[in-house]
Write an enzyme that holds these catalytic residues in place. Structure first.
Site, PDB file in Angstrom:
ATOM      1  N   CYS B  87      54.992 101.123  37.488  1.00 55.89           N
ATOM      2  CA  CYS B  87      55.950 101.118  36.378  1.00 55.89           C
ATOM      3  C   CYS B  87      55.424 100.245  35.235  1.00 55.89           C
ATOM      4  O   CYS B  87      54.432 100.585  34.616  1.00 55.89           O
ATOM      5  CB  CYS B  87      57.324 100.691  36.881  1.00 55.89           C
ATOM      6  SG  CYS B  87      58.659 101.153  35.760  1.00 55.89           S
ATOM      7  N   HIS B 195      58.311 104.021  41.955  1.00 52.49           N
ATOM      8  CA  HIS B 195      58.305 102.739  42.668  1.00 52.49           C
ATOM      9  C   HIS B 195      58.185 102.927  44.180  1.00 52.49           C
ATOM     10  O   HIS B 195      59.215 102.988  44.870  1.00 52.49           O
ATOM     11  CB  HIS B 195      59.623 102.000  42.400  1.00 52.49           C
ATOM     12  CG  HIS B 195      59.736 101.434  41.021  1.00 52.49           C
ATOM     13  ND1 HIS B 195      59.275 100.180  40.698  1.00 52.49           N
ATOM     14  CD2 HIS B 195      60.251 101.953  39.887  1.00 52.49           C
ATOM     15  CE1 HIS B 195      59.511  99.941  39.410  1.00 52.49           C
ATOM     16  NE2 HIS B 195      60.097 101.007  38.901  1.00 52.49           N
ATOM     17  N   GLU B 197      57.489 100.751  46.331  1.00 50.50           N
ATOM     18  CA  GLU B 197      58.031  99.566  47.026  1.00 50.50           C
ATOM     19  C   GLU B 197      59.553  99.651  47.190  1.00 50.50           C
ATOM     20  O   GLU B 197      60.142  98.868  47.926  1.00 50.50           O
ATOM     21  CB  GLU B 197      57.620  98.279  46.281  1.00 50.50           C
ATOM     22  CG  GLU B 197      58.420  97.918  45.043  1.00 50.50           C
ATOM     23  CD  GLU B 197      58.067  98.736  43.800  1.00 50.50           C
ATOM     24  OE1 GLU B 197      57.269  99.700  43.914  1.00 50.50           O
ATOM     25  OE2 GLU B 197      58.596  98.426  42.716  1.00 50.50           O
TER      26      GLU B 197
END
Lengths: 80, 218
Positions: B87, B195, B197
């Site tokens: 990002c 994302h 994560e």
């Protein structure tokens, strides 16, 4: 010394903000606007000793992203 | 696996990134402040997390990419240390020049925040070896400036060299050729807008991001 730097998107790079502004102008019934491009104006107050070359470097290294943007430097008219 | 997460003022995915790295490796990542001028030694991977570093002033990632920690990050990248930019991290990597192109305002000017369906376009990278080729995965996105732009010559080169790693299944932000993530020529620097994560635990609503972090262990 006041220096003005105009940062604009390169031709051919889509400008979503310009498009939205254009659309808003049309919705306010303004006629005859063919296109809108939005950019940035950055004003620097620099010592007179700062050269045009240094300002170019500032633009290339930080103020503009030359992948997508052009810049134009406007120096104050030199006093005679 | 020794890792570091770079923390900028305005980073907000740094701790999620640290949890993801620790979950797969068992080692706590070093959290490295942007003002530091050196990295811990012996790193295998450096993560540049998402967020809004410096409030996105000037351009997303512009200020962060000129901060003092970036010089050693670039040196590490040139030595072959793996770099993962997610990002805002992807935006920072393009601003440093480690990755080509630029991330512009989403074409519909809306902030897009949802789960995005992605295709794993290249599963032979060090970041994606645990995925299947063309596998469909669902990974959250949350960005305003995710519209990947590069000139057509650069786009052709990225495609021909297999450097498009992730692609959106449908157009969500105007990105050229639906590109969601790209890798550098040497294959050790990955930038992606989605994302991973945020998709490593069933409680996140999905675990499709886990394979990316597990790939790093190989």
């Amino acid at each position: 010394m006041k220096v003005r730097i105009f940062v604009t998107l390169k031709d051919g790079v889509l400008d979503p903000q310009g498009k939205a502004i254009h659309h808003a102008l049309e919705s306010l019934d303004f006629k005859g606007v063919n296109d809108v491009r939005a950019g940035k104006l950055i004003e620097l107050d620099v010592d007179p000793s700062v050269t045009r070359e240094e300002i170019d470097k500032m633009c290339d290294k930080l103020l503009a992203n030359t992948v997508i943007e052009n810049y134009q430097i406007e120096l104050p008219e030199t006093a005679s | 696996m020794q890792s570091a997460v770079i923390v900028f003022p305005g980073s907000n995915c740094d701790r999620d990134m640290a949890v993801a790295l620790e979950t797969v490796s068992g080692n706590k990542p070093h959290m490295v402040w942007h003002g530091d001028s050196e990295l811990p030694s012996g790193l295998d991977i450096i993560a540049i997390p998402g967020g809004f570093s410096y409030g996105d002033y000037l351009r997303s990632g512009a200020m962060a990419s000129r901060s003092s920690i970036i010089k050693p990050v670039i040196e590490a990248a040139n030595r072959g240390v793996k770099i993962l930019g997610v990002c805002n991290g992807f935006q920072i990597l393009t601003e440093t020049g480690l990755l080509p192109g630029a991330l512009m305002r989403n074409s519909n000017i809306n902030f897009v925040c949802k789960d995005a369906e992605l295709e794993v376009t290249n599963n032979t990278t060090v970041f994606t070896s645990r995925y299947a080729k063309n596998e469909s995965i669902s990974i959250p996105v949350a960005h305003h400036d995710g519209n990947f732009f590069a000139d057509s010559e650069t786009l052709d080169r990225l495609e021909n060299e297999g450097r498009v790693v992730f692609r959106y299944r449908s157009d969500i932000n105007g990105s050229s050729r639906n590109i969601a993530g790209i890798i550098n020529e040497a294959g050790n620097v990955l930038g992606m807008m989605p994302h991973p994560e945020r998709a490593i635990d069933a409680k996140h609503g999905g675990t499709d991001g886990l394979a990316l972090f597990e790939s790093l262990l190989n």
